[in-house]
Design an enzyme around this catalytic site. Sequence first.
Site, mmCIF file in Angstrom:
data_model
loop_
_atom_site.group_PDB
_atom_site.id
_atom_site.type_symbol
_atom_site.label_atom_id
_atom_site.label_comp_id
_atom_site.label_asym_id
_atom_site.label_seq_id
_atom_site.Cartn_x
_atom_site.Cartn_y
_atom_site.Cartn_z
ATOM 1 N N GLN A 6 0.839 -1.139 0.066
ATOM 2 C CA GLN A 6 0.139 -0.077 -0.113
ATOM 3 C C GLN A 6 0.839 1.283 -0.255
ATOM 4 O O GLN A 6 1.602 1.519 1.072
ATOM 5 C CB GLN A 6 -0.813 -0.008 1.231
ATOM 6 C CG GLN A 6 -1.640 1.331 1.417
ATOM 7 C CD GLN A 6 -2.592 1.312 2.566
ATOM 8 O OE1 GLN A 6 -2.169 0.677 3.644
ATOM 9 N NE2 GLN A 6 -3.552 1.912 2.746
ATOM 10 N N TYR A 36 0.475 4.776 0.396
ATOM 11 C CA TYR A 36 -0.365 5.919 0.621
ATOM 12 C C TYR A 36 0.650 7.020 1.294
ATOM 13 O O TYR A 36 0.864 8.024 0.652
ATOM 14 C CB TYR A 36 -1.582 5.469 1.765
ATOM 15 C CG TYR A 36 -2.852 4.866 0.929
ATOM 16 C CD1 TYR A 36 -2.823 4.424 -0.164
ATOM 17 C CD2 TYR A 36 -3.949 5.010 1.741
ATOM 18 C CE1 TYR A 36 -3.898 3.803 -0.729
ATOM 19 C CE2 TYR A 36 -5.270 4.574 1.461
ATOM 20 C CZ TYR A 36 -5.229 4.058 -0.003
ATOM 21 O OH TYR A 36 -6.474 3.714 -0.558
ATOM 22 N N SER A 53 4.562 -1.207 4.005
ATOM 23 C CA SER A 53 4.745 -2.545 4.783
ATOM 24 C C SER A 53 4.740 -3.245 3.522
ATOM 25 O O SER A 53 4.057 -3.548 2.583
ATOM 26 C CB SER A 53 3.564 -2.954 5.285
ATOM 27 O OG SER A 53 3.478 -2.026 6.699
ATOM 28 N N GLU A 95 -10.645 -2.318 5.615
ATOM 29 C CA GLU A 95 -9.464 -2.535 6.699
ATOM 30 C C GLU A 95 -10.111 -3.049 7.750
ATOM 31 O O GLU A 95 -10.838 -2.536 8.425
ATOM 32 C CB GLU A 95 -8.447 -1.116 6.908
ATOM 33 C CG GLU A 95 -7.156 -1.500 7.259
ATOM 34 C CD GLU A 95 -6.497 0.002 7.397
ATOM 35 O OE1 GLU A 95 -6.787 0.893 6.864
ATOM 36 O OE2 GLU A 95 -5.508 -0.099 7.951
ATOM 37 N N SER A 116 -4.160 6.863 13.729
ATOM 38 C CA SER A 116 -3.724 7.219 15.181
ATOM 39 C C SER A 116 -4.550 7.440 16.243
ATOM 40 O O SER A 116 -5.746 7.822 15.565
ATOM 41 C CB SER A 116 -2.691 8.374 15.085
ATOM 42 O OG SER A 116 -3.391 9.507 14.944
HETATM 43 C C1 LIG Z 1 3.828 -0.457 11.510
HETATM 44 C C2 LIG Z 1 3.263 0.313 10.449
HETATM 45 C C3 LIG Z 1 2.752 -0.094 9.339
HETATM 46 C C4 LIG Z 1 2.607 0.867 8.247
HETATM 47 N N1 LIG Z 1 2.235 0.504 6.972
HETATM 48 C C5 LIG Z 1 1.863 1.445 6.074
HETATM 49 C C6 LIG Z 1 1.647 0.860 4.812
HETATM 50 O O1 LIG Z 1 1.865 -0.187 4.266
HETATM 51 N N2 LIG Z 1 1.293 1.808 3.752
HETATM 52 C C7 LIG Z 1 1.234 3.232 4.101
HETATM 53 O O2 LIG Z 1 0.822 3.916 3.100
HETATM 54 N N3 LIG Z 1 1.470 3.430 5.294
HETATM 55 C C8 LIG Z 1 1.759 2.861 6.261
HETATM 56 N N4 LIG Z 1 2.005 3.296 7.704
HETATM 57 C C9 LIG Z 1 2.022 4.623 8.035
HETATM 58 C C10 LIG Z 1 0.683 5.064 8.991
HETATM 59 O O3 LIG Z 1 -0.297 5.118 8.036
HETATM 60 C C11 LIG Z 1 1.222 6.450 9.237
HETATM 61 O O4 LIG Z 1 2.074 6.206 10.180
HETATM 62 C C12 LIG Z 1 0.134 7.236 10.006
HETATM 63 O O5 LIG Z 1 -0.816 7.476 9.094
HETATM 64 C C13 LIG Z 1 0.515 8.327 10.726
HETATM 65 O O6 LIG Z 1 1.160 9.223 10.034
HETATM 66 P P1 LIG Z 1 2.641 9.671 10.148
HETATM 67 O O7 LIG Z 1 3.283 8.637 10.639
HETATM 68 O O8 LIG Z 1 3.157 10.699 9.165
HETATM 69 O O9 LIG Z 1 2.316 10.459 11.743
HETATM 70 P P2 LIG Z 1 1.948 12.102 11.725
HETATM 71 O O10 LIG Z 1 0.388 12.216 10.669
HETATM 72 O O11 LIG Z 1 3.162 13.195 11.357
HETATM 73 O O12 LIG Z 1 1.504 12.099 12.954
HETATM 74 C C14 LIG Z 1 2.268 12.274 14.052
HETATM 75 C C15 LIG Z 1 1.571 12.306 15.424
HETATM 76 O O13 LIG Z 1 0.488 13.566 15.316
HETATM 77 C C16 LIG Z 1 -0.420 13.339 15.631
HETATM 78 N N5 LIG Z 1 -1.406 14.022 14.735
HETATM 79 C C17 LIG Z 1 -1.251 14.289 13.397
HETATM 80 N N6 LIG Z 1 -2.389 15.149 13.100
HETATM 81 C C18 LIG Z 1 -3.088 15.532 14.032
HETATM 82 C C19 LIG Z 1 -4.358 16.284 14.265
HETATM 83 N N7 LIG Z 1 -4.704 16.838 13.418
HETATM 84 N N8 LIG Z 1 -4.799 16.406 15.548
HETATM 85 C C20 LIG Z 1 -4.303 15.767 16.594
HETATM 86 N N9 LIG Z 1 -3.058 14.913 16.477
HETATM 87 C C21 LIG Z 1 -2.376 14.884 15.341
HETATM 88 C C22 LIG Z 1 -0.631 11.927 15.397
HETATM 89 O O14 LIG Z 1 -1.880 11.196 16.141
HETATM 90 C C23 LIG Z 1 0.723 11.382 15.785
HETATM 91 O O15 LIG Z 1 0.786 11.034 17.024
HETATM 92 C C24 LIG Z 1 2.503 2.491 8.688
HETATM 93 C C25 LIG Z 1 2.639 2.734 9.798
HETATM 94 C C26 LIG Z 1 3.071 1.764 10.885
HETATM 95 C C27 LIG Z 1 3.589 2.270 12.040
#
Ligand SMILES: Cc1cc2nc3c(=O)[nH]c(=O)nc-3n(C[C@H](O)[C@H](O)[C@H](O)COP(=O)(O)OP(=O)(O)OC[C@H]3O[C@@H](n4cnc5c(N)ncnc54)[C@H](O)[C@@H]3O)c2cc1C
Length: 412
Positions: A131, A133, A170, A253, A380
């Site tokens: 995926q 995204y 992933s 999902e 999250s």
């Molecule tokens: C084990 C694992 C597997 C994954 N696999 C995939 C995959 O296969 N494909 C894929 O596309 N993605 C994947 N992801 C990514 C996952 O979708 C993102 O980590 C997730 O969407 C959070 O985005 P970010 O890591 O950029 O954190 P951010 O969006 O930068 O967030 C950082 C922190 O800020 C908080 N935050 C962000 N926006 C807000 C808001 N508006 N209000 C309050 N708090 C906020 C969040 O809750 C978090 O605590 C994976 C992640 C993990 C950990």
Amino acid sequence: MDLSYSAEEQAFRTEVRTWLGDHLTGDFAALKGLGGPGRDHEAHDERLAWNQHLAAHGWTALGWPAEHGGRGLSLMQQVIFHEEYARADAPARVNHLGEELLGPTLIAFGTPEQQQRFLPPIVAATELWCQGYSEPGAGSDLANVQTRARLETGPGGEQWVVDGQKVWTSLAHLSQWCFVLARTEPGSQRHEGLSFLLVPLDQEGVEVRPIEQITGGSEFNEVFLTGARTDAAMVVGEPGRGWGVAMGLLGFERGVSTLGQQVGFARELETVVERARANGSYDDPVLRDRLAQATVELEVMRVNALRGLSAVTAGSDSAAGGGAASIAKLVWGGWHRRLGELAMQVAGADGLTARGAAYDLDPHQRLFLFSRADTIYGGSDEVQRTILAERVLGLPREPRPTTPTTSTQGAR
Ligand SMILES: Cc1cc2nc3c(=O)[nH]c(=O)nc-3n(C[C@H](O)[C@H](O)[C@H](O)COP(=O)(O)OP(=O)(O)OC[C@H]3O[C@@H](n4cnc5c(N)ncnc54)[C@H](O)[C@@H]3O)c2cc1C
């Protein structure tokens, strides 16, 4: 709410249990308990062979309609399969992103040609998907996707040419294809002008770089797309309307596997209790109280999941309308993370050292480290709370970067 199983469902449970008992033998028996979140590096090739064995006997694509190669089983039968699968300690399947996310999306939004080309190898587990995204600047705020794609005519006919970077992808290092969200309308903003593209990974314009995690595993990756190509027909839904397809996919999902996941959780909790009994920490009343609390919360989760299922099978969408998916994600993510912390408390000083070589972690250490991710992927905690606050409780909207958008993103 009806939580009982019909005679037909009980017979199906016996069928699944018997089949797994008969087939999870020989070389496959050694795979018991392997794979899954944080452990995707374990015996990948052997688990792929097991996944193909399941497929050959009709145990993949259980909920897909028969005309697309599925079994057309009811929601309850699928739940029963996942429960029995977890109870048998069968190895994690390697094809879940194709089977549970992309397949249903192609059935809902794909062209007949796309369905004929891609669904059979997903059912057979001969082509694996990942995926694409998330990006460095697009996680919770998925509408900020910056990866671009343009149509070009060349020797290979009309093709999309894709440039950008994906992250946390992933299993990209083990997949043949990736579904990629890319901006195809120059100058477009937020969720407008995005397209959902199917991109082959085995080509010059794609570089997959594994990211080493705190567990020592590398199940996710950075994916660099530099002039990566895919045929013009490899867009799902209308070009520029990919947001709706991307959100549709997220709706699939973690559907029916939830109850199976909870059987897995129960097994993990049992091992923590066993360790507490073995090392004497069970005599500590405070710790014992926490173990009891974890047991009670797991039971509440199970009954809540059954309630949601019961509402869906009864034709009421109140479960979805009531934010059931967000509540379930919040509850299980937090519960599992706390279980990891509890496991370390039970392990005591043993939790601090590896068994031999660096990263030779025991299952509880791995559980503790990997479960930190549970409150991030799949949307999250903060994002889930915002969804519940705004859509279910009707509280005032959080300020948005520019135009309003939705973001519940993040499969594994
Ligand atoms: C084990 C694992 C597997 C994954 N696999 C995939 C995959 O296969 N494909 C894929 O596309 N993605 C994947 N992801 C990514 C996952 O979708 C993102 O980590 C997730 O969407 C959070 O985005 P970010 O890591 O950029 O954190 P951010 O969006 O930068 O967030 C950082 C922190 O800020 C908080 N935050 C962000 N926006 C807000 C808001 N508006 N209000 C309050 N708090 C906020 C969040 O809750 C978090 O605590 C994976 C992640 C993990 C950990």
